[in-house]
Design an enzyme around this catalytic site. Structure first.
Site, mmCIF file in Angstrom:
data_model
loop_
_atom_site.group_PDB
_atom_site.id
_atom_site.type_symbol
_atom_site.label_atom_id
_atom_site.label_comp_id
_atom_site.label_asym_id
_atom_site.label_seq_id
_atom_site.Cartn_x
_atom_site.Cartn_y
_atom_site.Cartn_z
ATOM 1 C CE LYS A 173 -2.687 -0.742 3.645
ATOM 2 N NZ LYS A 173 -3.846 -0.542 4.563
ATOM 3 C CE LYS B 68 -1.997 4.144 4.531
ATOM 4 N NZ LYS B 68 -3.091 4.078 5.532
HETATM 5 N N1 C2G Z 1 -10.363 6.917 8.761
HETATM 6 C C1 C2G Z 1 -11.374 7.836 9.059
HETATM 7 N N2 C2G Z 1 -11.047 9.114 9.335
HETATM 8 C C2 C2G Z 1 -9.747 9.524 9.312
HETATM 9 C C3 C2G Z 1 -8.721 8.601 9.014
HETATM 10 C C4 C2G Z 1 -9.061 7.284 8.744
HETATM 11 O O1 C2G Z 1 -12.565 7.474 9.084
HETATM 12 N N3 C2G Z 1 -9.475 10.833 9.583
HETATM 13 C C5 C2G Z 1 -10.747 5.535 8.457
HETATM 14 C C6 C2G Z 1 -10.372 5.095 7.052
HETATM 15 O O2 C2G Z 1 -11.354 5.523 6.108
HETATM 16 C C7 C2G Z 1 -10.339 3.573 7.200
HETATM 17 C C8 C2G Z 1 -9.864 3.390 8.655
HETATM 18 O O3 C2G Z 1 -10.050 4.651 9.321
HETATM 19 O O4 C2G Z 1 -11.653 3.029 7.060
HETATM 20 C C9 C2G Z 1 -8.416 2.972 8.756
HETATM 21 O O5 C2G Z 1 -7.631 3.932 8.072
HETATM 22 P P1 C2G Z 1 -6.171 3.464 7.552
HETATM 23 O O6 C2G Z 1 -5.445 2.798 8.665
HETATM 24 O O7 C2G Z 1 -5.559 4.603 6.819
HETATM 25 O O8 C2G Z 1 -6.586 2.334 6.529
HETATM 26 P P2 C2G Z 1 -6.260 2.205 4.973
HETATM 27 O O9 C2G Z 1 -4.807 2.334 4.711
HETATM 28 O O10 C2G Z 1 -7.213 3.072 4.251
HETATM 29 O O11 C2G Z 1 -6.568 0.643 4.773
HETATM 30 O O12 C2G Z 1 -7.925 -3.149 2.284
HETATM 31 C C10 C2G Z 1 -8.253 -1.858 2.767
HETATM 32 C C11 C2G Z 1 -7.050 -1.137 3.317
HETATM 33 O O13 C2G Z 1 -6.337 -1.952 4.210
HETATM 34 C C12 C2G Z 1 -7.556 0.140 3.991
#
Ligand code: C2G
Length: 132
Positions: A44, A46
């Site tokens: 990803k 990350k």
């Molecule tokens: N999130 C949110 N508000 C934020 C930051 C994050 O609602 N200010 C939500 C994201 O939309 C996600 C969850 O928190 O639903 C986790 O965010 P991340 O750890 O950044 O996840 P991500 O990298 O988007 O992983 O297969 C799907 C991926 O693994 C999603």
């Protein structure tokens, strides 16, 4: 029992994560978080500050979270939903529409993100603070 599932890296846990997890859990009775492995994070593009094990320990301490399992690939979601008899798939709306293929297997819900906070923002703000 209505089972809910959601996915993410959940690094440097913040209120946006908590708001998502709380609302997801409130849609059912049991919340599974599928947590991105360190290797999957690389896919990803990350790099998490906390290791998978530490991010898992942190999430398991939350009262909204009932179970944490690893996310290794983009392709595992259908199997996760079917194998765990999931009723509702939940993600923040930055993913709006990306997982609609799961509608064949469960309800798909995209929740509004929490504005003004992100793990990237935390890292940047801390980095800038260190430069003053
Ligand atoms: N999130 C949110 N508000 C934020 C930051 C994050 O609602 N200010 C939500 C994201 O939309 C996600 C969850 O928190 O639903 C986790 O965010 P991340 O750890 O950044 O996840 P991500 O990298 O988007 O992983 O297969 C799907 C991926 O693994 C999603």
């Amino acid at each position: 029992m209505k089972k809910v599932i959601t996915y993410g890296t959940y690094d440097l846990l913040h209120v946006g994560h908590i708001n998502l997890l709380r609302r997801a859990r409130e849609l059912g009775d049991y919340l599974i978080v599928v947590l991105s492995s360190d290797e999957f994070n690389t896919l990803k593009h990350k790099t998490a500050y906390h290791s998978y094990e530490d991010r898992k320990t942190i999430l398991e301490a939350l009262r909204f979270v009932d179970e944490v399992i690893p996310e290794y690939t983009w392709e595992q979601k259908i199997a996760d939903v079917v194998d765990n008899q999931v009723d509702i798939f939940v993600m923040g709306d930055d993913w709006e529409g990306q997982f609609d293929f799961l509608k064949e297997y469960c309800e798909v819900v995209y929740l509004p993100r929490t504005e003004g906070i992100s793990t990237t923002k935390i890292k940047n703000d801390l980095n800038l603070a260190g430069k003053k």
